[in-house]
Design an enzyme around this catalytic site. Structure first.
Site, PDB file in Angstrom:
ATOM      1  N   GLY A   1       1.116   2.362  12.006  1.00 30.19           N
ATOM      2  CA  GLY A   1       1.510   2.119  13.521  1.00 30.19           C
ATOM      3  C   GLY A   1       0.887   2.482  14.551  1.00 30.19           C
TER       4      GLY A   1
ATOM      5  N   ALA B   1       8.299  -4.269  10.525  1.00 25.25           N
ATOM      6  CA  ALA B   1       8.378  -4.494  11.926  1.00 25.25           C
ATOM      7  C   ALA B   1       9.116  -5.538  12.038  1.00 25.25           C
ATOM      8  CB  ALA B   1       6.948  -4.792  12.347  1.00 25.25           C
TER       9      ALA B   1
ATOM     10  N   GLU C   1      -7.034   0.484  22.455  1.00 21.93           N
ATOM     11  CA  GLU C   1      -7.228  -0.411  21.332  1.00 21.93           C
ATOM     12  C   GLU C   1      -6.846  -1.716  21.759  1.00 21.93           C
ATOM     13  OE1 GLU C   1      -4.657   0.584  18.129  1.00 21.93           O
ATOM     14  OE2 GLU C   1      -6.008   0.021  16.624  1.00 21.93           O
TER      15      GLU C   1
ATOM     16  N   GLU D   1      -1.098   6.364   9.318  1.00 25.67           N
ATOM     17  CA  GLU D   1      -2.112   5.645   9.653  1.00 25.67           C
ATOM     18  C   GLU D   1      -1.982   4.881  10.968  1.00 25.67           C
ATOM     19  OE1 GLU D   1      -4.496   5.205   7.875  1.00 25.67           O
ATOM     20  OE2 GLU D   1      -3.829   5.960   5.809  1.00 25.67           O
TER      21      GLU D   1
ATOM     22  N   ARG E   1     -11.493 -10.296  12.056  1.00 21.07           N
ATOM     23  CA  ARG E   1     -10.539 -10.380  11.022  1.00 21.07           C
ATOM     24  C   ARG E   1      -9.179 -10.195  11.743  1.00 21.07           C
ATOM     25  NH1 ARG E   1      -9.392  -5.442   7.151  1.00 21.07           N
ATOM     26  NH2 ARG E   1      -8.078  -6.337   5.784  1.00 21.07           N
TER      27      ARG E   1
ATOM     28  N   ARG F   1       0.848  -1.225  -0.011  1.00 16.30           N
ATOM     29  CA  ARG F   1      -0.255  -0.328   0.025  1.00 16.30           C
ATOM     30  C   ARG F   1       0.918   1.317   0.000  1.00 16.30           C
ATOM     31  NH1 ARG F   1      -4.886   0.191   4.515  1.00 16.30           N
ATOM     32  NH2 ARG F   1      -3.592   1.217   5.669  1.00 16.30           N
TER      33      ARG F   1
END
Ligand code: ADP
Length: 485
Positions: free
Chosen positions: A234, A182, A387, A256, A284, A165
């Site tokens: 990240g 990563a 999160e 992002e 997912r 991407r």
């Protein structure tokens, strides 16, 4: 096939088209999260290696920017074809290093490849413009130029797709790059680099630096003045640090970052669709996605039925190594990820939540956490503001539209939200009121290479994918042409 796919991946740094060891000779281990065992070692770049990678990108920039757009597009198109033809190997590699079930890994390979196909088409669509100034005496010619050498930093949760991407639009725009994957999942990137070479990407355009010292390698690049653009995916926490580092030399940034997605089920929702959507939005990638539904807000009239159905679906999932046929839920990435899910569940229970399924740490090797459903979650629980990044569905209830919109927006994040209703007017109205960059209307999946992916508030800056995905890699240039009239 396992031994072969690991063996076939280059384990070194790719700098200026040459695969080489880290200057220090050091390597870092890559582990299998399903077993905790080491898969292999890869080169562990030092800050000096990072600088050499950046210099290679700088050196390759002028010639690359001068390459015809069609040629750049064709490289991406060929790379797309090669990736698709090697789906099985790439998927297995991804499952081994990251843990997701093979079926999901295959889906990611397809998704990752699509970014190359999309941007192969965009490479030849970069346009400018011509205008007459209001006084009639100047022509304004607008062109678009590559922003220059880029630093691309990717996370471990979608190790291939987050790379393509970013690489896709960079290649299409004519930018060179240093990619830092990563440390948990470098192999997918290391397998991708030779595919681009095979597809015709010139030496030095893509440089890869795997490292366990992200902070040490990245900061000098951002402060050094040679890198002109950062594209980072990240955590919000690291995103903030990098944004500050970019300030000194005004490096363009696309970020992002994290999410805290609300998943709202209104009283008129199609329950089958809502439960299906919930399974996708929650499960997912084992919930290890910035788009994962983090807070389920269910209208009180449906809460019991929705909760019972979701619990049954979650209870029916098979947890195990991603490589086993029949596995629905693989391990989490590491001990820290698993312990975070566990402590958030414990905290929610302390605040009054009820565990309907899951919630217990299993014994044995690997970083597994069971699919878990919590009902009666209090808005004071830590997971409402954190999160979760794991297979934990936290269900809260609501009574009316204003209340749920306010609760959904009561977060610093704003990546995605999900809305389930049969009322079209309400879908549009709520969709507009939710402070997120993306909204899934009666769907639990928004990711699409043809769509602008990204968030508002502290979920990031800029968009990836879609028609606008290339914008962050281009600068406008305007030429003033006096006509003397
Ligand atoms: P996560 O917590 O999900 O691993 P991170 O934001 O820590 O998310 O990691 C995302 C990417 O950012 C990874 O490639 C990681 O190596 C990199 N990273 C982490 N810390 C830094 C830092 N201080 N500077 C630059 N990159 C970093």
């Amino acid at each position: 096939m396992t031994a072969t796919v690991i063996q076939d991946v280059p384990k070194q740094l790719c700098i200026g088209g040459t695969w080489q060891d880290a200057e220090s000779g050091r390597t870092l281990p890559v582990d299998n999260p399903a077993t905790g065992e080491e898969l292999c070692q890869v080169a562990d770049a030092t800050p000096a290696d990072g600088l050499r990678a950046a210099q290679a990108a700088v050196a390759a920039q002028p010639a690359w920017a001068a390459t015809p757009p069609r040629e750049r597009g064709e490289i991406l198109r060929r790379a797309y074809e090669i990736i698709v033809s090697r789906t099985d190997e790439l998927a297995l590699l991804m499952t081994l290093e990251m843990g997701k079930p093979l079926a999901e890994a295959r889906a990611e390979v397809a998704y990752a490849a699509e970014f190359f196909r999309w941007f192969s088409e965009e490479a030849v669509r970069v346009d400018g413009g011509m205008a007459i100034a209001p006084d009639g005496r100047t022509r304004i010619m607008v062109t678009r130029r590559p922003v220059g050498p880029c630093l691309l930093i990717t996370p471990w949760n979608f190790p291939l797709a987050m790379g393509t991407r970013k690489i896709g639009p960079a290649v299409a725009a004519g930018c060179t790059m240093v990619l830092k994957p990563a440390p948990q999942t470098p192999l997918s990137t290391l397998a991708l680099a030779p595919i681009l070479t095979e597809a015709g990407l010139p030496e030095g355009v893509l440089n890869v630096a795997t490292t366990s010292d992200a902070a040490g390698v990245v900061e000098p690049l951002l402060r050094g003045g040679q890198i002109r653009k950062l594209s980072f995916t990240g955590s919000t926490q690291v995103g903030r640090i990098l944004l500050a580092q970019c300030a000194d030399t005004v490096v363009r940034t696309s970020l992002e970052l994290g999410g805290n997605a609300p998943f709202i089920v209104f009283e008129d929702a199609d329950l089958d669709a809502a439960v299906d959507g919930a399974m996708v939005a929650k499960m997912r990638n084992m919930g290890e996605a910035c788009t994962a539904a983090n807070r389920f807000f269910v209208h009180s009239s449906l809460a019991e039925e929705f909760t019972a159905r979701l619990t049954a679906r979650m209870a029916a999932l098979t947890v195990g190594p991603g490589t086993e046929p029949g596995t629905d839920v693989g391990p989490l990435i590491d001990t820290a990820g698993r312990d975070k899910a566990d402590s958030l569940v414990r905290d929610a229970v302390e605040h009054g939540a009820k565990v309907l399924v899951g919630g217990e740490l299993p014994d044995g090797p690997g970083h597994f956490y069971p699919p878990t459903v919590l009902s009666g979650v209090s808005a004071d629980s830590a997971l409402v503001r954190t999160e979760i990044f794991g297979p934990v569905a936290a269900i809260l209830t609501f009574e009316d539209e204003d209340e749920v919109v306010a609760a959904a927006n009561d977060t610093d994040w704003g990546l995605v939200s999900y809305v389930f209703t049969r009322d079209f007017d309400r879908a549009l109205r709520v969709g507009e009121r939710l402070e997120t960059g993306m909204v899934g209307l009666n769907t639990g999946l928004v990711s699409n290479p043809a769509a602008p992916f990204g968030g508002v508030k502290q979920s990031g800056l800029g968009r990836e994918g879609g028609r606008v995905g290339i914008d962050g890699f281009l600068e406008y240039k305007y030429l003033a042409i006096p006509t003397g009239a």
